[in-house]
Design a protein around this motif. Structure first.
Motif, mmCIF file in Angstrom:
data_model
loop_
_atom_site.group_PDB
_atom_site.id
_atom_site.type_symbol
_atom_site.label_atom_id
_atom_site.label_comp_id
_atom_site.label_asym_id
_atom_site.label_seq_id
_atom_site.Cartn_x
_atom_site.Cartn_y
_atom_site.Cartn_z
ATOM 1 N N ARG A 241 -21.635 19.338 98.010
ATOM 2 C CA ARG A 241 -21.621 20.797 98.018
ATOM 3 C C ARG A 241 -20.199 21.294 98.234
ATOM 4 O O ARG A 241 -19.426 20.680 98.973
ATOM 5 C CB ARG A 241 -22.524 21.356 99.127
ATOM 6 C CG ARG A 241 -24.002 21.331 98.796
ATOM 7 C CD ARG A 241 -24.850 21.889 99.919
ATOM 8 N NE ARG A 241 -26.228 22.099 99.489
ATOM 9 C CZ ARG A 241 -27.199 22.542 100.271
ATOM 10 N NH1 ARG A 241 -26.951 22.816 101.542
ATOM 11 N NH2 ARG A 241 -28.413 22.715 99.800
ATOM 12 N N ALA A 242 -19.889 22.418 97.600
ATOM 13 C CA ALA A 242 -18.563 23.010 97.755
ATOM 14 C C ALA A 242 -18.677 24.511 97.540
ATOM 15 O O ALA A 242 -19.641 25.003 96.945
ATOM 16 C CB ALA A 242 -17.576 22.398 96.763
ATOM 17 N N GLY A 243 -17.679 25.236 98.038
ATOM 18 C CA GLY A 243 -17.654 26.681 97.866
ATOM 19 C C GLY A 243 -17.691 27.409 99.195
ATOM 20 O O GLY A 243 -17.608 26.807 100.271
ATOM 21 N N HIS A 244 -17.827 28.723 99.106
ATOM 22 C CA HIS A 244 -17.838 29.568 100.301
ATOM 23 C C HIS A 244 -18.979 30.563 100.168
ATOM 24 O O HIS A 244 -19.022 31.351 99.222
ATOM 25 C CB HIS A 244 -16.501 30.303 100.436
ATOM 26 C CG HIS A 244 -16.343 31.001 101.751
ATOM 27 N ND1 HIS A 244 -16.039 30.341 102.923
ATOM 28 C CD2 HIS A 244 -16.465 32.314 102.079
ATOM 29 C CE1 HIS A 244 -15.959 31.212 103.915
ATOM 30 N NE2 HIS A 244 -16.219 32.415 103.430
ATOM 31 N N ALA A 245 -19.919 30.517 101.110
ATOM 32 C CA ALA A 245 -21.113 31.358 101.032
ATOM 33 C C ALA A 245 -20.790 32.809 101.351
ATOM 34 O O ALA A 245 -19.820 33.126 102.044
ATOM 35 C CB ALA A 245 -22.187 30.831 101.975
ATOM 36 N N VAL A 246 -21.647 33.703 100.875
ATOM 37 C CA VAL A 246 -21.399 35.138 100.970
ATOM 38 C C VAL A 246 -21.859 35.738 102.296
ATOM 39 O O VAL A 246 -21.398 36.813 102.688
ATOM 40 C CB VAL A 246 -22.105 35.860 99.791
ATOM 41 C CG1 VAL A 246 -23.617 35.878 100.003
ATOM 42 C CG2 VAL A 246 -21.574 37.267 99.598
#
Length: 575
Positions: A241-246
């Motif tokens: 998993r990767a990214g930045h949640a809102v």
């Protein structure tokens, strides 16, 4: 199966179908003399009886020795009538074979709801995917239903009706020969990409877009095909998993994650989720799994819930509890499942409990500090209603976590306020849940996702030691809303979340005394509400495109942050 004539009456001589149908019996009985008189002057014709479960009429059985009353009774039998052709007609170019059972693992399956791949352990077993009922000649609660409603009165249903989803095919069909060859040798695999982009368009803390994605590799091994070990299989799943949640930065919400793909992956290239064995035994009457797995693979979850971002892979009130190891957090444990009757199932388990932050990579098993034992049990009533076999799932669950958690009123409380807070005590945690869904129409096949559902649920946790003590939700999930798009799905859900009164009391003490509640909390918290809507488009084999809308009322469980409106897009691609 044809039911014997004595089934037309119960033991008291009463007719086993609704009062609304009694007029049919009266008319039919009075018409017998006239019918006999006309029969000598007119050629024989086929009699029809109105059907209560579909439009039009169905042919009556030959009147060999049967009274009109008995003919009507048999024509109101949901089992005998069978599904209407329109309801089970498969969509064109479907990846589901004519048998109705897809090859596992399938991209349409939520990763926390993987069907068994092992053989049933008995070549004569009625089911190959589902378990056979222990009391094979009996029903449970469904036996109380009228015969025109109960489609499982005399016999169990075949496997296709238990398949949870139709799947969406494969993006690279050139791999299908390899898939078939590996499957013949006991190996099945799936590789899936899931990307979610969500943006705040109004309210919240700030406007803007956030993106997260998940890559999942799943491999299952059928040990009977590989080594002749009957009934055994091994399941593995690795993800990244990767990214930045809102949720946190843009909405100001720290309890409810507004995207399915978030955290718990350890920021590693290959996070180990599943590594467990499964055994089907006792002539396909019992299923046991043991190893490393997430609790929400099998408890308090469903493909319907997981079609929504907020409730995948289980309701939020359960996902916040450390003992309820939520996907992709795995733990050591075991589960036993059985079907006492054709329409009921019971499963119970025992799982090690550790903090959600322990072993973030999934590989460092020695770094986990066990704090207790989670003991869940779940009962499911699964009726199939009317001639179209409309499935329902009515689930009652309870879990006890032996870990002793601190009193919520005392968390973060300064020493000067401890006297005002009164007596504090640690305690274990208990969780109760009810989850219900009922298909109200069938369209597109025999599997369990081929149609439209209404759904609702309620969750309660011990308020003394939890942050969210209560949750309630209700909604719908309809397939084929657009007639030409049978495999598309529309979903709408409303959810309500209530903060534990003990946590609120502790926050009130600090707030009124002038102490800070922390950067994430702006005032004593009470409750929040979320409305989520999506339209999932089966764009092409192997690709699902799902526009999303979410509206959160009282972000942060206070009135200090404006209600937030979000729009976004989820894309699932299966290799």
């Amino acid at each position: 199966m044809t039911r014997h004539i004595h089934h037309a009456r119960d033991q008291h001589g009463h007719h086993p179908f609704p009062h609304a149908c009694r007029w049919l019996l009266a008319v039919g009985t009075m018409a017998v003399p006239a019918h006999r008189a006309l029969a000598q002057a007119a050629p024989p014709v086929e009699h029809t009886v109105p059907s209560l479960v579909t439009s039009g009429s169905v042919s009556a059985m030959p009147s060999t020795g049967m009274t009109p009353e008995q003919q009507i009774s048999l024509n109101l039998d949901a089992e005998r009538l069978g599904p209407t052709p329109d309801a089970i007609r498969r969509p064109p170019n479907t990846p589901i074979p004519p048998s109705g059972v897809p090859t596992y693992p399938s991209a349409g399956l939520a990763t926390m709801s993987v069907a068994p791949v092992s053989s049933p352990g008995d070549s004569k077993a009625f089911h190959k995917i589902e378990l056979d009922a222990i009391l094979t000649h009996h029903e449970g609660p469904s036996g109380l239903l009228p015969e025109w409603i109960d489609a499982q009165h005399d016999t169990d249903l075949e496997d296709p009706y238990y398949v949870p989803t139709a799947g969406s095919g494969h993006l690279v069909p050139q791999l299908n020969p390899l898939r078939r060859k590996l499957l013949d040798h006991g190996v099945s695999f799936a590789f899936t990409y899931k990307g979610e982009a969500m943006g705040v368009i109004n309210g919240g803390v700030e406007r803007g877009m956030s993106y997260v994605h998940e890559l999942t590799a799943q491999v299952n091994f059928d040990l009977e095909k590989m080594a002749g070990i009957t009934g055994w299989s091994v399941h593995t799943l690795v993800m990244e998993r990767a990214g930045h949640a809102v949720s946190h930065d843009r909405v100001g919400e720290y309890y409810v994650n507004l995207q399915e793909v978030y955290g718990l992956s350890g920021n590693v290239v290959a996070h180990l989720v599943d590594f467990y064995a499964e055994k089907k035994l006792l002539d396909n009457h019992l299923d046991i799994t043991f190893g490393r797995m997430a609790l929400t693979h099998v408890f308090a979850t469903s493909p319907l819930l997981c079609s929504f971002m907020v409730t995948c892979s289980a309701p939020v009130a359960l996902k916040l509890d450390p003992g309820f190891s939520v996907y992709p957090k795995a733990t050591w444990g075991s589960r036993i499942r059985m079907r006492p009757t054709r329409d009921t199932a019971i499963q119970l388990g025992a799982y090690s409990v550790s903090a959600l932050a322990d072993n973030p990579s999934g590989w460092s098993w020695g770094s986990e500090t066990a704090t207790g034992l989670m003991l869940p049990v779940e009962f499911t009533w699964q009726p199939f209603l009317t001639r179209n076999r409309l499935p329902g799932h009515y689930v009652l669950g309870y879990a006890h976590d032996t870990t002793r958690y601190p009193d919520q009123i005392g968390i973060g409380l300064p020493p000067a306020l401890r006297t005002a807070a009164g007596h504090q005590r640690s305690a274990p945690m208990d969780m109760f849940w009810f989850e219900g869904d009922q298909m109200v129409y069938r369209r597109g096949g025999r599997n369990q996702m081929a149609g439209g559902y209404l759904m609702a649920g309620y969750i309660h946790n011990t308020p003394h030691v939890t942050s969210i003590s209560d949750e309630a939700y209700g909604g719908l999930s309809f397939a084929g809303v657009i007639p030409s798009r049978v495999t598309d799905r529309l979903g709408i859900m409303y959810s309500w979340y209530h903060v534990s009164h003990r946590k609120e009391e502790g926050q009130i003490l600090r707030y009124e005394a002038g102490y800070s509640l922390g950067t994430a909390v702006r005032a004593p918290q009470t409750d929040s509400h979320i409305i989520e809507a999506y339209y999932a488009i089966d764009a092409m084999p192997g690709i699902l495109v799902q526009p999303e809308f979410e509206y959160m009322i009282r972000p942060g469980e206070t009135r200090h942050i404006p209600n937030a409106a979000l729009v976004g897009l989820k894309v699932i691609a299966n290799l």
